[in-house]
Design a protein around this motif. Structure first.
Motif, PDB file in Angstrom:
ATOM      1  N   GLY A  31       0.830  -1.195   0.000  1.00 20.04           N
ATOM      2  CA  GLY A  31       0.000   0.000   0.000  1.00 20.04           C
ATOM      3  C   GLY A  31       0.864   1.244   0.000  1.00 20.04           C
ATOM      4  N   ASP A  33       0.632   4.302   1.393  1.00 20.45           N
ATOM      5  CA  ASP A  33       0.886   5.055   2.618  1.00 20.45           C
ATOM      6  C   ASP A  33       1.823   4.337   3.583  1.00 20.45           C
ATOM      7  OD1 ASP A  33      -0.826   7.293   1.978  1.00 20.45           O
ATOM      8  OD2 ASP A  33      -2.505   5.929   2.272  1.00 20.45           O
ATOM      9  N   THR A 117      -4.647   0.260  -5.495  1.00 20.50           N
ATOM     10  CA  THR A 117      -3.730   1.028  -4.651  1.00 20.50           C
ATOM     11  C   THR A 117      -4.207   2.464  -4.488  1.00 20.50           C
ATOM     12  OG1 THR A 117      -1.876  -0.348  -5.384  1.00 20.50           O
ATOM     13  CG2 THR A 117      -1.331   1.750  -4.341  1.00 20.50           C
ATOM     14  N   SER A 121      -5.766   4.550  -0.833  1.00 21.95           N
ATOM     15  CA  SER A 121      -4.926   5.617  -0.286  1.00 21.95           C
ATOM     16  C   SER A 121      -5.587   6.985  -0.412  1.00 21.95           C
ATOM     17  CB  SER A 121      -3.573   5.651  -1.013  1.00 21.95           C
ATOM     18  OG  SER A 121      -2.847   6.819  -0.689  1.00 21.95           O
ATOM     19  N   THR A 123      -4.231   9.764   0.196  1.00 17.73           N
ATOM     20  CA  THR A 123      -3.225  10.648  -0.404  1.00 17.73           C
ATOM     21  C   THR A 123      -3.250  10.554  -1.910  1.00 17.73           C
ATOM     22  OG1 THR A 123      -1.794  10.374   1.529  1.00 17.73           O
ATOM     23  CG2 THR A 123      -0.775  11.224  -0.478  1.00 17.73           C
TER      24      THR A 123
END
Length: 212
Positions: A31, A33, A117, A121, A123
């Motif tokens: 992942g 992060d 992915t 996330s 972000t």
């Protein structure tokens, strides 16, 4: 001098690709992060600052084709064939990318890992939204330059927003089709079907402008 420059360029590109490959492998395994820059540097056998020299932000390691994609979109608008409208040029680009099996439109187990992915996330999702906004502005600018429109033409921004929405939807739905069918051909067909269908609607919306 040229040979030396070429060697340096190739070495720099090879280093960049090695870093990107190492980062991608770690992102998919654990992942986005959970992976640190130091871990990426170690996996690529380079220093921490070398990573940042090639990728200023961690997100750039994931979206490492962003600059390449921007240039492709701009070139499509500016260097289209004579008599071909900007909107038609983008439609033809979609078909060419599929025919060439370009990495932007590959639908596979690997690309599913990319999507997963991002979805996992916050972000990356935030960065993806920012990239879409930046691309919309880039496409609008390219459309204005390609047609000689004056000033900040609202029709250029409308065209860019509609094009980006169409491509985003087609891309997501094609991946959904692959997930359901495990067929790259079915996913490609879905992608082009939606691009073509959206293109018809966008052409109507922009009828009477230089973009259609």
């Amino acid at each position: 001098m040229t040979d030396t420059t070429d060697r340096r360029s190739r070495k720099r590109q090879a280093t960049r690709q090695a870093i990107s490959n190492a980062a991608t492998r770690l992102f998919w395994e654990r992942g986005f992060d959970a992976v640190t820059i130091d871990e990426i540097a170690a996996a690529a056998d380079v220093g921490r600052m070398t990573v940042f020299n090639h990728f200023p932000r961690k997100e750039d390691l994931f979206f490492d084709r962003e600059a390449e994609g921007r240039e492709l979109l701009r070139t499509t608008a500016l260097h289209r064939e004579k008599g071909v409208s900007p909107l038609e040029a983008f439609r033809r680009l979609a078909h060419r990318l599929i025919a060439e099996q370009a990495p932007y439109v590959v639908f596979s187990a690997e690309s599913q890992a990319f999507i997963r992915t991002v979805e996992e996330s916050p972000t990356l999702k935030a960065r993806a939204r920012a990239i879409r906004d930046e691309l919309a502005a880039e496409i609008a600018s390219a459309l204005i330059d390609a047609t000689g429109a004056q000033g900040a033409d609202p029709h250029a921004r409308l065209a860019a927003s509609l094009l980006l929405a169409a491509w985003t939807t087609a891309f997501i739905e094609a991946h959904r089709t692959y997930q359901q069918t495990q067929s790259a051909e079915a996913a490609q067909a879905q992608f082009l079907h939606l691009i073509d269908r959206a293109g018809q609607g966008i052409a109507v919306a922009l009828q009477g402008t230089a973009y259609a």
